[in-house]
Design an enzyme around this catalytic site. Structure first.
Site, short mmCIF file in Angstrom:
data_model
loop_
_atom_site.label_atom_id
_atom_site.label_comp_id
_atom_site.label_asym_id
_atom_site.label_seq_id
_atom_site.Cartn_x
_atom_site.Cartn_y
_atom_site.Cartn_z
N ASP A 1 0.82 -1.22 0.00
CA ASP A 1 0.00 0.00 0.00
C ASP A 1 0.85 1.28 0.00
O ASP A 1 0.71 2.15 0.84
CB ASP A 1 -0.98 -0.01 1.19
CG ASP A 1 -2.02 -1.09 1.02
OD1 ASP A 1 -3.04 -0.82 0.37
OD2 ASP A 1 -1.80 -2.22 1.50
N HIS B 1 0.84 3.66 -2.28
CA HIS B 1 -0.06 4.79 -2.59
C HIS B 1 0.66 6.10 -2.91
O HIS B 1 0.36 7.16 -2.32
CB HIS B 1 -1.07 4.99 -1.45
CG HIS B 1 -2.13 3.92 -1.43
ND1 HIS B 1 -2.99 3.71 -2.48
CD2 HIS B 1 -2.45 2.97 -0.50
CE1 HIS B 1 -3.79 2.69 -2.19
NE2 HIS B 1 -3.48 2.22 -1.01
N ASP C 1 -1.07 -2.13 -4.46
CA ASP C 1 -1.58 -0.76 -4.31
C ASP C 1 -0.43 0.24 -4.28
O ASP C 1 -0.24 0.98 -3.30
CB ASP C 1 -2.48 -0.61 -3.07
CG ASP C 1 -3.96 -0.75 -3.42
OD1 ASP C 1 -4.26 -1.13 -4.57
OD2 ASP C 1 -4.81 -0.50 -2.55
N ASN D 1 -6.16 -3.43 -5.90
CA ASN D 1 -7.33 -2.84 -6.56
C ASN D 1 -7.02 -1.48 -7.17
O ASN D 1 -7.54 -1.13 -8.23
CB ASN D 1 -8.51 -2.75 -5.58
CG ASN D 1 -8.19 -2.00 -4.31
OD1 ASN D 1 -7.30 -2.40 -3.56
ND2 ASN D 1 -8.90 -0.91 -4.06
N HIS D 2 -6.14 -0.71 -6.53
CA HIS D 2 -5.83 0.63 -7.06
C HIS D 2 -4.95 0.59 -8.30
O HIS D 2 -4.76 1.61 -8.95
CB HIS D 2 -5.20 1.51 -5.97
CG HIS D 2 -6.22 2.06 -5.02
ND1 HIS D 2 -7.03 3.11 -5.36
CD2 HIS D 2 -6.59 1.67 -3.78
CE1 HIS D 2 -7.84 3.37 -4.34
NE2 HIS D 2 -7.60 2.51 -3.37
N ASP E 1 -6.98 1.95 -11.09
CA ASP E 1 -7.52 3.31 -11.06
C ASP E 1 -7.32 4.01 -12.41
O ASP E 1 -7.91 5.05 -12.67
CB ASP E 1 -6.85 4.13 -9.96
CG ASP E 1 -7.31 3.70 -8.58
OD1 ASP E 1 -8.25 2.88 -8.50
OD2 ASP E 1 -6.74 4.16 -7.58
N HIS F 1 -3.33 -8.90 -2.10
CA HIS F 1 -3.90 -7.59 -1.77
C HIS F 1 -5.38 -7.80 -1.47
O HIS F 1 -6.24 -7.57 -2.31
CB HIS F 1 -3.68 -6.60 -2.93
CG HIS F 1 -4.03 -5.21 -2.52
ND1 HIS F 1 -3.15 -4.38 -1.87
CD2 HIS F 1 -5.19 -4.51 -2.60
CE1 HIS F 1 -3.75 -3.25 -1.59
NE2 HIS F 1 -4.99 -3.30 -2.02
N HIS G 1 -3.74 -4.01 1.60
CA HIS G 1 -5.13 -3.58 1.44
C HIS G 1 -5.78 -3.07 2.73
O HIS G 1 -6.44 -2.05 2.70
CB HIS G 1 -5.97 -4.68 0.82
CG HIS G 1 -7.34 -4.25 0.38
ND1 HIS G 1 -7.54 -3.17 -0.45
CD2 HIS G 1 -8.59 -4.74 0.65
CE1 HIS G 1 -8.85 -3.03 -0.67
NE2 HIS G 1 -9.49 -3.95 -0.01
N GLN H 1 -4.13 -2.05 5.22
CA GLN H 1 -3.24 -0.95 5.62
C GLN H 1 -3.05 -0.87 7.13
O GLN H 1 -3.35 0.15 7.75
CB GLN H 1 -3.72 0.38 5.03
CG GLN H 1 -3.76 0.31 3.51
CD GLN H 1 -4.04 1.64 2.84
OE1 GLN H 1 -4.70 1.67 1.81
NE2 GLN H 1 -3.54 2.73 3.38
N ARG I 1 -16.27 29.31 4.28
CA ARG I 1 -16.78 28.62 5.46
C ARG I 1 -18.08 29.22 6.00
O ARG I 1 -19.04 28.50 6.28
CB ARG I 1 -15.68 28.66 6.53
CG ARG I 1 -15.91 27.79 7.71
CD ARG I 1 -14.73 27.97 8.68
NE ARG I 1 -14.98 27.26 9.92
CZ ARG I 1 -14.47 26.07 10.18
NH1 ARG I 1 -13.70 25.45 9.32
NH2 ARG I 1 -14.72 25.48 11.34
N ARG J 1 -21.58 26.79 5.21
CA ARG J 1 -22.12 26.11 6.39
C ARG J 1 -23.46 26.68 6.82
O ARG J 1 -24.01 26.29 7.84
CB ARG J 1 -21.11 26.17 7.54
CG ARG J 1 -19.85 25.39 7.22
CD ARG J 1 -18.87 25.32 8.36
NE ARG J 1 -17.72 24.52 7.95
CZ ARG J 1 -16.97 23.81 8.77
NH1 ARG J 1 -17.25 23.79 10.05
NH2 ARG J 1 -15.96 23.10 8.31
N ARG K 1 -13.55 22.81 1.80
CA ARG K 1 -12.73 23.65 2.65
C ARG K 1 -12.27 24.95 2.04
O ARG K 1 -11.54 25.70 2.68
CB ARG K 1 -11.48 22.85 3.10
CG ARG K 1 -11.75 21.45 3.57
CD ARG K 1 -12.61 21.41 4.80
NE ARG K 1 -11.95 21.88 6.01
CZ ARG K 1 -12.43 21.69 7.23
NH1 ARG K 1 -13.57 21.04 7.40
NH2 ARG K 1 -11.78 22.15 8.27
ZN LIG Z 1 -6.35 -1.77 -1.62
#
Ligand SMILES: [Zn+2]
Length: 568
Positions: A59, A61, A102, A134-135, A138, A235, A270, A272, A393, A397, A428
Site C-alpha cells: 500500500d 499509494h 496498491d 485494486n488501485h 484506477d 492484496h 489492502h 493498511q 466557510r 455552512r 474547505r
Molecule cells: Zn487496496
C-alpha cells in the site's frame, strides 16, 4: 588463505553445514586435492539449512517522496534495504523483496505522472515481485501495462480472469531462485475490486475466489518445480479471525481455506495496518512503531503486512530444513517515522523513532526531478470558471452554494446516482473566477475522502434525509445537495422530489456521499453496514478535477441553488 581456512575449520568444528561451505569455497580456489579432503567432512552431514530473509512493504499509494516531517520515502527505504541485504550476506541468508500491491493513487505528484517515479523507484530498490492491488486499476489497463514495463519485475494475480479469453489476465505465479533457494510465488487480488473499481477499466475482467485460484496456481507450479518455500503476495486485507464484515474475504480466510502446509507465508496488503498479534485471533490495535511485532499465523501459514506508504519494511527470517519452513525472527522496521515528545518546558518536540536513515543519494537524485515535475504540474491550469464557486466557510455552512451543488453533482454523476449529498465540512475552500489548477482543487478537498454510494428504498431515503436535513447551520454537518429538493419545517421533511419526481417509497434510489459521512462523520447515519453500500476507490479531489475539466469553460450560474432546499 590456508591460515584463514584453518581458523574457520577450528571455530566451526561443531557446525557441519558451515564446514561444508568452507570446503567448497576453498576447493574452488585450490582444486581437486582439497575437494577430496572435504568429502570426509561431508560423511555425516546434517540436513542442509537454507536461510531466507523476506522483506516486504504494501500500500505504497504514491509515497515515493518523504513527507514534510522527513518520514518514510523511497530514498531512505533504499538505505535500510542496503543495510539489511548486507546483514543477510554476513549471515549466509538469501533475500527476497516483495510488495503487497496498491502502488497507485494517493499523492498528486505521483498520480499526475501515473506513478512512474514509484514503479521505476521500486526497480531501483530491487523489488522481486508484487501483488496486483485494486488501485492498480484506477487507470486504464494500458497504464498498468506501462507500469509493468517501468518496474520490470512480475505483477502477480492468479484470480483475475479476462472474460474474453477466459484465461489469466495477469501472471498468476512465478518461481524466483535466490542462491540455492527456490521461492514459489503466487499473487491474489481482492474480489472487492469488482465492486469498488471503475467499471470502465475492469468491465472486461472477473475476480475469482482467491483460495480456489491459489490452489490451482500452486498445484500447477509444483508440477514442474520443486520449490523450497511457497509465498502468496496478496492484496485482500487482513481481517482478524476472518471477520471480514462487508469486505470481501481476506488473508485469514485464504489461509484457512487452503490445505494446511500448502502456503508457508502470505505477504499482504489492502487493510493498511501493521499485522501484529497479541494472541491467537487477537490483534494489537495499538501497535507502537519500533516495538516487537508477532505476525498472524493461521492453519500453519504466516500472515504479514507492513502497514502502508513504506512507513515500515517488514523483515521475516526463515530457515528451511528438508522443506520444513521455520520463522526464526520477525520485525517491522520503521523508516524514519517520528514521534512527538513532551519536553520539560511543556512544549512538544518531534524526533525520529530510532536512528534516522540517511537518504540514498542515488535514489534521491533519481526521484528529485519527478518530485519537481509533479510539484509544477499541480500548478498547471486545467479548466476555467466564469465566476466564484463559493466554498467560504461562513457561507457554505449556512446555506446552499454553487460549489456545494457542483460538488454534489460531480459525485452523483460519477457513480450514476439519483442525487448527491455532501456535508459542508468536506468543502474547505472556494474556487476563484478564472483558471483552475489542481492545487486549488486540493485546497477544496484536502482529506482524500473516497466517493461512496448507497442504494436505498424510498421510505428509508425519506428517513435519511430527515436526519441529514436537521443538522443545524453553522456546522460542518450542514448538508449540500444535488438532484433532490424538499421542504424543511419543524424538523420535518416534506415535498421530496428526486430528479423532479415525487419520491416513491417502494422503489430504490441511489445517492452519493463521501466515505467520511458514510462512516458516520459529522454525526451522519452510519451506512457502512447497509447492504446497498459501496465504497468506490475514487478520491473526492480527483472527481472534482475531472468534473471541472470535462465541463470547462464552466458556467458557475448553472450551479446556482434555486430554492431546492426550502427551509422554513
Ligand atoms: Zn487496496
Amino acid at each position: 588463505m590456508f591460515n584463514l581456512a584453518g581458523n574457520q575449520l577450528t571455530s566451526l568444528a561443531e557446525n557441519n553445514f558451515a564446514i561444508k561451505k568452507v570446503c567448497l569455497s576453498t576447493a574452488l580456489v585450490l582444486g581437486g586435492l582439497l575437494l577430496s579432503a572435504c568429502a570426509t567432512f561431508d560423511e555425516n552431514t546434517q540436513p542442509e539449512v537454507k536461510k531466507l530473509v523476506v522483506l516486504h512493504t504494501n500500500d505504497h499509494h504514491g509515497r515515493f517522496w518523504h513527507n514534510e516531517h522527513g518520514e518514510y520515502g523511497m530514498a531512505a527505504r533504499k538505505t535500510l534495504l542496503d543495510k539489511l541485504r548486507a546483514q543477510a550476506k554476513d549471515n549466509d541468508q538469501e533475500v527476497i523483496l516483495l510488495s503487497g500491491g496498491d502502488i497507485n493513487t494517493g499523492i498528486p505528484e505521483s498520480d499526475m505522472q501515473q506513478a512512474e517515479p514509484d514503479f521505476r523507484g521500486m526497480a531501483l530498490l530491487g523489488y522481486d515481485a508484487m501483488a496486483i492491488g485494486n488501485h492498480e486499476f484506477d487507470n486504464p489497463v494500458s497504464v498498468l501495462a506501462k507500469q509493468q514495463e517501468w518496474a520490470g519485475f512480475p505483477f502477480l494475480s492468479a484470480n483475475i480472469i479476462d472474460n474474453a479469453s477466459n484465461e489469466h489476465a495477469y501472471q498468476a505465479s512465478t518461481v524466483i531462485t535466490k542462491g540455492d533457494i527456490k521461492i514459489g510465488l503466487v499473487g491474489l487480488t481482492t474480489t472487492d475490486t469488482k465492486v469498488i473499481g471503475n467499471p470502465e477499466y475492469i468491465g472486461h475482467l472477473s475476480f475469482t475466489k482467491p483460495s480456489t485460484a491459489a490452489k490451482i496456481a500452486i498445484d500447477e507450479m509444483n508440477k514442474t518445480q520443486q520449490v523450497d518455500i511457497t509465498i502468496a503476495v496478496t492484496h485482500m486485507g487482513h481481517f482478524v479471525d476472518a471477520k471480514h464484515g462487508i469486505n470481501a474475504p481476506g488473508d485469514v480466510t485464504l489461509a484457512r481455506e487452503l490445505p494446511a502446509g500448502m502456503l508457508d507465508v502470505i505477504i499482504g496488503g489492502h487493510s493498511q495496518e501493521p499485522v501484529c498479534m497479541l494472541d491467537e485471533n487477537d490483534s494489537d490495535n495499538n501497535y507502537q512503531a519500533g516495538s516487537a511485532c508477532q505476525p498472524d499465523k493461521q492453519n500453519n501459514t504466516w500472515i504479514m503486512q507492513a502497514h502502508e506508504w513504506g512507513k515500515y519494511v517488514g523483515k521475516a527470517e526463515f530457515e528451511i530444513i528438508n522443506g520444513e519452513v521455520t520463522l526464526t525472527s520477525y520485525q517491522l522496521i520503521p523508516v524514519n517515522l517520528t514521534q512527538m515528545q513532551r519536553l520539560a518546558n511543556g512544549q512538544y518536540k518531534r524526533s525520529f523513532i530510532g536512528e534516522e536513515l540517511k537518504k540514498s543519494p542515488e535514489v534521491y537524485n533519481f526521484l528529485l526531478p519527478y518530485q519537481q515535475k509533479g510539484g509544477a504540474e499541480i500548478l498547471v491550469a486545467f479548466a476555467t470558471v466564469n465566476g466564484l464557486l463559493n466554498g467560504h466557510r461562513t457561507q457554505i455552512r449556512n446555506r446552499q452554494t454553487n460549489l456545494g451543488k457542483l460538488i454534489a453533482t460531480a459525485q452523483m454523476q460519477k457513480v450514476h446516482a439519483d442525487f448527491g449529498i455532501i456535508s459542508s465540512g468536506g468543502i474547505r475552500n472556494s474556487i476563484e473566477s478564472g483558471e483552475v489548477n489542481y492545487k486549488q482543487v486540493l485546497s477544496v478537498h484536502p482529506f482524500k475522502n473516497r466517493l461512496t454510494y448507497v442504494d436505498m428504498m424510498g421510505k428509508d431515503v425519506e428517513q435519511y434525509l430527515m436526519t441529514v436535513a436537521a443538522f443545524p447551520p453553522d456546522s460542518g454537518a450542514f448538508a449540500q445537495f444535488s438532484g433532490v429538493s424538499f421542504q424543511v419545517k419543524d424538523n420535518q421533511v416534506s415535498h421530496i422530489l428526486i430528479k423532479g419526481q415525487p419520491i416513491d417509497n417502494n422503489r430504490s434510489y441511489r445517492f452519493s456521499l463521501n466515505s467520511y459521512n458514510a462512516a458516520g462523520g459529522d454525526g451522519y447515519p452510519k451506512l457502512l453496514d447497509h447492504k446497498g453500500f459501496v465504497a468506490t476507490s475514487y478520491i473526492d479531489a480527483e472527481v472534482l478535477k475531472e468534473f471541472l475539466q470535462s465541463n470547462s469553460p464552466l458556467n458557475v450560474n448553472e450551479y446556482q441553488p434555486n430554492g431546492e432546499i426550502n427551509r422554513q
